[in-house]
Design an enzyme around this catalytic site. Structure first.
Site, PDB file in Angstrom:
ATOM      1  N   THR A  44       0.139   0.725   2.944  1.00 39.39           N
ATOM      2  CA  THR A  44       0.571   1.600   1.858  1.00 39.39           C
ATOM      3  C   THR A  44      -0.596   2.378   1.235  1.00 39.39           C
ATOM      4  O   THR A  44      -0.392   3.125   0.281  1.00 39.39           O
ATOM      5  CB  THR A  44       1.288   0.797   0.752  1.00 39.39           C
ATOM      6  OG1 THR A  44       0.435  -0.263   0.305  1.00 39.39           O
ATOM      7  CG2 THR A  44       2.594   0.228   1.270  1.00 39.39           C
ATOM      8  N   GLY A  45      -1.797   2.227   1.781  1.00 38.83           N
ATOM      9  CA  GLY A  45      -2.931   3.030   1.344  1.00 38.83           C
ATOM     10  C   GLY A  45      -2.930   4.384   2.023  1.00 38.83           C
ATOM     11  O   GLY A  45      -2.113   4.662   2.915  1.00 38.83           O
ATOM     12  N   ILE A  46      -3.869   5.229   1.632  1.00 38.96           N
ATOM     13  CA  ILE A  46      -3.867   6.609   2.140  1.00 38.96           C
ATOM     14  C   ILE A  46      -4.099   6.661   3.644  1.00 38.96           C
ATOM     15  O   ILE A  46      -3.437   7.411   4.362  1.00 38.96           O
ATOM     16  CB  ILE A  46      -4.892   7.464   1.370  1.00 38.96           C
ATOM     17  CG1 ILE A  46      -4.781   8.936   1.784  1.00 38.96           C
ATOM     18  CG2 ILE A  46      -6.310   6.938   1.542  1.00 38.96           C
ATOM     19  CD1 ILE A  46      -5.558   9.862   0.864  1.00 38.96           C
ATOM     20  N   ARG A 101      -0.691  -6.827   0.510  1.00 39.77           N
ATOM     21  CA  ARG A 101      -0.622  -8.038  -0.313  1.00 39.77           C
ATOM     22  C   ARG A 101       0.718  -8.170  -1.028  1.00 39.77           C
ATOM     23  O   ARG A 101       1.285  -9.255  -1.121  1.00 39.77           O
ATOM     24  CB  ARG A 101      -1.750  -8.034  -1.349  1.00 39.77           C
ATOM     25  CG  ARG A 101      -3.111  -8.444  -0.796  1.00 39.77           C
ATOM     26  CD  ARG A 101      -4.162  -8.386  -1.879  1.00 39.77           C
ATOM     27  NE  ARG A 101      -4.361  -7.017  -2.351  1.00 39.77           N
ATOM     28  CZ  ARG A 101      -5.125  -6.688  -3.386  1.00 39.77           C
ATOM     29  NH1 ARG A 101      -5.739  -7.627  -4.077  1.00 39.77           N
ATOM     30  NH2 ARG A 101      -5.275  -5.426  -3.724  1.00 39.77           N
ATOM     31  N   ASP A 114      -2.101 -12.473   2.154  1.00 40.65           N
ATOM     32  CA  ASP A 114      -3.403 -12.354   1.512  1.00 40.65           C
ATOM     33  C   ASP A 114      -4.468 -12.465   2.598  1.00 40.65           C
ATOM     34  O   ASP A 114      -4.534 -13.475   3.306  1.00 40.65           O
ATOM     35  CB  ASP A 114      -3.560 -13.483   0.482  1.00 40.65           C
ATOM     36  CG  ASP A 114      -4.865 -13.396  -0.302  1.00 40.65           C
ATOM     37  OD1 ASP A 114      -5.798 -12.679   0.135  1.00 40.65           O
ATOM     38  OD2 ASP A 114      -4.964 -14.072  -1.342  1.00 40.65           O
ATOM     39  N   LYS A 116     -19.881   6.714   3.969  1.00 41.01           N
ATOM     40  CA  LYS A 116     -20.917   5.892   3.322  1.00 41.01           C
ATOM     41  C   LYS A 116     -21.811   5.244   4.376  1.00 41.01           C
ATOM     42  O   LYS A 116     -22.872   4.724   4.042  1.00 41.01           O
ATOM     43  CB  LYS A 116     -20.290   4.853   2.404  1.00 41.01           C
ATOM     44  CG  LYS A 116     -19.782   5.433   1.090  1.00 41.01           C
ATOM     45  CD  LYS A 116     -19.481   4.375   0.043  1.00 41.01           C
ATOM     46  CE  LYS A 116     -18.339   3.482   0.397  1.00 41.01           C
ATOM     47  NZ  LYS A 116     -17.035   4.193   0.456  1.00 41.01           N
ATOM     48  N   TYR A 164     -20.115  -1.518   5.642  1.00 36.73           N
ATOM     49  CA  TYR A 164     -19.690  -0.870   6.883  1.00 36.73           C
ATOM     50  C   TYR A 164     -20.510  -1.379   8.071  1.00 36.73           C
ATOM     51  O   TYR A 164     -19.974  -1.583   9.164  1.00 36.73           O
ATOM     52  CB  TYR A 164     -19.834   0.642   6.779  1.00 36.73           C
ATOM     53  CG  TYR A 164     -18.828   1.343   5.901  1.00 36.73           C
ATOM     54  CD1 TYR A 164     -17.675   0.703   5.446  1.00 36.73           C
ATOM     55  CD2 TYR A 164     -19.014   2.663   5.532  1.00 36.73           C
ATOM     56  CE1 TYR A 164     -16.754   1.360   4.645  1.00 36.73           C
ATOM     57  CE2 TYR A 164     -18.091   3.335   4.729  1.00 36.73           C
ATOM     58  CZ  TYR A 164     -16.966   2.677   4.293  1.00 36.73           C
ATOM     59  OH  TYR A 164     -16.060   3.340   3.510  1.00 36.73           O
ATOM     60  N   MET A 212      -9.021   5.905  -3.312  1.00 36.85           N
ATOM     61  CA  MET A 212      -9.808   6.954  -2.662  1.00 36.85           C
ATOM     62  C   MET A 212      -9.116   8.310  -2.638  1.00 36.85           C
ATOM     63  O   MET A 212      -9.572   9.222  -1.967  1.00 36.85           O
ATOM     64  CB  MET A 212     -10.131   6.534  -1.222  1.00 36.85           C
ATOM     65  CG  MET A 212     -11.002   5.309  -1.116  1.00 36.85           C
ATOM     66  SD  MET A 212     -11.530   4.970   0.575  1.00 36.85           S
ATOM     67  CE  MET A 212      -9.978   4.643   1.369  1.00 36.85           C
TER      68      MET A 212
END
Length: 356
Positions: free
Chosen positions: A11-13, A34, A49, A113, A144, A179
């Site tokens: 469900t994130g971008i 989660r 989780d 990054k 990273y 983000m």
């Protein structure tokens, strides 16, 4: 047999776009997060989780995962903590998928990054632009780097191939994602239009004047599909950006037009959104009532601090797609269209007000 892709952070971008791209490519998609946030049509959502291997085992027990996309991350106060936390989540997710007996390829989504440094030392170095995958690592701890080393080690140990994709600032649909500059700017512009406050570029002179790029999350999703199907993408890291470049001094006017607000003259110094938008929740509640929008708080949708970090960099930042192109990924996305398409979708979903 239909391949099954597990998207961590669906469900994130990044996860939302990767899920849709994989569905369009014929994959069965499991979306792991989660807690329930919103549904993605066609995605089978499971909940666990990432710090709890038992909950992961329970969530995935009935599934044979063939491909995994890892987009989740968490921020801690120090980079040492970031390294420990984010590598643990990745390790637990992969090892649980490995036990399904079918895992063949993992795509890890990191970011620029890699070249700019962690938050503790963000943009303190000035690496050569455009950023290229063969550039050496910076002399700082960086989660990273830890994740990429772990991924290579686990791939060698368990026999799956992998791809790392490094997007720049992601523009695309997601709600409540840290983000998401596109949603953040859409709220900022809508608030400026509603209140009459100036729509001023909040970032640094270097970002205002310098060359930059972005990553449309839909392009990132298509690059994941390509990586899963392409032998030359195996065990490699690739940048993932739209393929065009721009200067904010031009793009800011275009975004203002799309949001129906007048662009203010740039004052020559940063005007951080986190300070400007301190009372945003109160203003946004009035906007929601007036335009009958979905009842989100501004603080649930916008990420002022993260957009400040991106637009406040004191150095130029953009990435080369040459390695991707040489390996066969030839997709391109117009960056203005990335913003335009997102704003249209947010209006259609009643997240931001209609066009003036």
């Amino acid at each position: 047999m239909t391949p099954t892709a597990l998207v961590i952070g669906a469900t994130g971008i990044a996860g939302y776009a990767c899920s849709n791209a994989l569905l369009n490519a014929g994959y069965r998609v499991l979306g792991l997060s989660r807690t329930p946030r919103y549904e993605i049509k066609g995605v089978e959502q499971v909940y666990a989780d990432l710090f709890d291997p038992d909950s992961l085992e329970k969530a995935l027990a009935a599934h044979k995962v063939t491909h995994l996309v890892f987009t989740a991350w968490q921020r801690r106060q120090t980079e040492a903590e970031n390294c420990a936390v984010n590598s643990t989540m990745l390790k637990n997710a992969i090892e649980t998928a490995v036990r399904s007996g079918e895992l063949s390829h993992v795509a890890l989504i990191t970011g620029l990054k890699y070249y700019l440094g962690p938050f503790e030392a963000y943009a303190k170095s000035a690496p050569e632009t455009p950023f290229r995958e063969e550039q050496g690592r910076l002399p700082y701890e960086n989660f990273y780097y830890v994740q990429e080393d772990l991924l290579a080690d686990l791939g060698s140990r368990y026999g799956f191939s992998w791809t790392v994709l490094r997007p720049h600032t992601l523009i695309g649909y997601a709600l409540g994602n840290v983000m998401n500059m596109g949603v953040t700017l859409s709220l900022y512009g809508s608030i400026c239009r509603f209140t009459g406050r100036p729509f001023v570029f909040p970032g640094s002179p270097q970002q205002w004047q310098g060359v930059t790029d972005i990553t449309d999350s839909r392009l990132l999703g298509r690059q994941v599909v390509w990586a899963f199907a392409t032998p030359s993408a195996r065990n490699q890291a690739f940048n993932s950006v739209n393929g065009d470049v721009f200067r904010w001094r031009w793009m800011w006017k275009q975004i203002a037009y799309e949001l129906g607000v007048e662009p203010a003259e740039y004052p020559g110094h940063p005007s951080p959104l986190e300070e400007q938008m301190a009372e945003a929740d109160d203003v946004w509640s009035r906007i929601v009532r007036q335009y009958d929008l979905k009842p989100y708080r501004a603080s649930e949708l916008a990420s002022w601090w993260h957009t400040d970090a991106d637009l406040g960099r004191p150095i130029e930042a953009f990435a080369s797609m040459n390695k991707s192109r040489a390996s066969g990924f030839l997709e391109y996305q117009d960056s203005l269209e990335s913003f335009r398409d997102l704003f249209q979708l947010l209006r259609a979903e009643r997240i931001i007000p209609p066009a003036a």
